[in-house]
Structure formats: C-alpha cells, structure tokens
Design a protein around this motif. Sequence first.
Motif, PDB file in Angstrom:
ATOM      1  N   LEU A  26       0.848  -1.181   0.000  1.00 40.38           N
ATOM      2  CA  LEU A  26       0.000   0.000   0.000  1.00 40.38           C
ATOM      3  C   LEU A  26       0.887   1.235   0.000  1.00 40.38           C
ATOM      4  N   ASP A  27       0.718   2.079  -0.994  1.00 32.27           N
ATOM      5  CA  ASP A  27       1.484   3.316  -1.096  1.00 32.27           C
ATOM      6  C   ASP A  27       0.772   4.431  -0.334  1.00 32.27           C
ATOM      7  N   HIS A  28      -0.517   4.591  -0.598  1.00 36.17           N
ATOM      8  CA  HIS A  28      -1.342   5.557   0.127  1.00 36.17           C
ATOM      9  C   HIS A  28      -2.810   5.235  -0.128  1.00 36.17           C
ATOM     10  N   ALA A  29      -3.672   5.911   0.587  1.00 31.73           N
ATOM     11  CA  ALA A  29      -5.114   5.652   0.485  1.00 31.73           C
ATOM     12  C   ALA A  29      -5.887   6.945   0.628  1.00 31.73           C
ATOM     13  N   GLU A  30      -7.111   6.923   0.136  1.00 37.53           N
ATOM     14  CA  GLU A  30      -8.074   8.005   0.349  1.00 37.53           C
ATOM     15  C   GLU A  30      -9.349   7.384   0.852  1.00 37.53           C
ATOM     16  N   ARG A  32      -7.074   9.093   3.870  1.00 40.32           N
ATOM     17  CA  ARG A  32      -5.718   8.765   4.300  1.00 40.32           C
ATOM     18  C   ARG A  32      -5.712   7.873   5.533  1.00 40.32           C
ATOM     19  N   VAL A  33      -4.682   7.058   5.625  1.00 37.87           N
ATOM     20  CA  VAL A  33      -4.503   6.143   6.750  1.00 37.87           C
ATOM     21  C   VAL A  33      -4.466   6.946   8.051  1.00 37.87           C
ATOM     22  N   SER A  35      -6.563   9.051   9.214  1.00 41.65           N
ATOM     23  CA  SER A  35      -7.081  10.424   9.130  1.00 41.65           C
ATOM     24  C   SER A  35      -8.476  10.563   9.722  1.00 41.65           C
ATOM     25  N   LEU A  46      -7.450   2.680  -2.719  1.00 37.41           N
ATOM     26  CA  LEU A  46      -6.141   2.215  -2.279  1.00 37.41           C
ATOM     27  C   LEU A  46      -5.181   2.257  -3.461  1.00 37.41           C
ATOM     28  N   PHE A  47      -3.998   2.788  -3.237  1.00 36.09           N
ATOM     29  CA  PHE A  47      -2.975   2.913  -4.274  1.00 36.09           C
ATOM     30  C   PHE A  47      -1.793   2.027  -3.885  1.00 36.09           C
ATOM     31  N   SER A  49       2.004  -0.173  -4.805  1.00 32.90           N
ATOM     32  CA  SER A  49       3.317   0.064  -5.401  1.00 32.90           C
ATOM     33  C   SER A  49       3.548  -0.719  -6.693  1.00 32.90           C
ATOM     34  N   THR A  80      -4.455   0.491  -8.637  1.00 28.31           N
ATOM     35  CA  THR A  80      -5.487   1.131  -7.820  1.00 28.31           C
ATOM     36  C   THR A  80      -6.654   0.188  -7.578  1.00 28.31           C
TER      37      THR A  80
END
Length: 117
Positions: A26-30, A32-33, A35, A46-47, A49, A80
């Motif tokens: 997992l690179d990042h999420a919306e 956000r982790v 948040s 979820l984005f 690598s 994604t």
Amino acid sequence: MRISTLAVTALLTLAAATAAHAHAFLDHAEPRVGSTTPAAPKEVVLFFSQNIEAAFSEVEVSDANGARVDQGKPKVNATTMRIGLKALPPGTYRVHWHVLSKDTHSTEGNFTFQVEK
C-alpha cells in the motif's frame, strides 16, 4: 579491476532481480490512513506500489462493531483498487485489504479512518 567489475555486475543483477519480484505494498489511500474526515467519503481508494490481480484482490470496510459498510465488489485498475461505501455516520472505520501482485506475491494490511462527529 576485473574482480571489482564482476562484483559490481553481480550486485546490480541481484538488485534488478529483487526489484522484479517485489511485493505490492500500500502506497497511500483516500481517505488517508489514520485520518479524520469532516464528511463521510463515498468510497475508499487504495494505491499500491505495483500492479495487482483483480480476481485475487479484496478490500473490506467495517464499522466499530464489525459490520461491513462497503458496497459491491472492488474495482481494480493496474495499481489502484476502489470500493464504494454506504452512507457512513460519524465514527471509526477499519479498512482491511488483501492483494495479489502480478508477480504472484500476496500482501495484506489494515488501517482505520474516522468520520467527524
């Protein structure tokens, strides 16, 4: 110098092979982790690598009581993955994901986010 050249070549080859067989993380999420969002999101995105396999990748979103609040099947496009959400009241939500990367390595994880009260 020949030994040094061979050693460098061997290290570069090893590094390339390791990169070719890396896992999809997992690179990042919306959202956000970890948040806190002022309004309830309509989906979780979820984005990763690396590219992931749609047929073997899943995501679940649940509320504080463990009830699922996601809707439908996740949609995967290369790196994604997204899933729609029901209307969320204020509270804490847990996202649990499991993916299989194109190189056949699986990874999983989870995180939480909050919707403001």
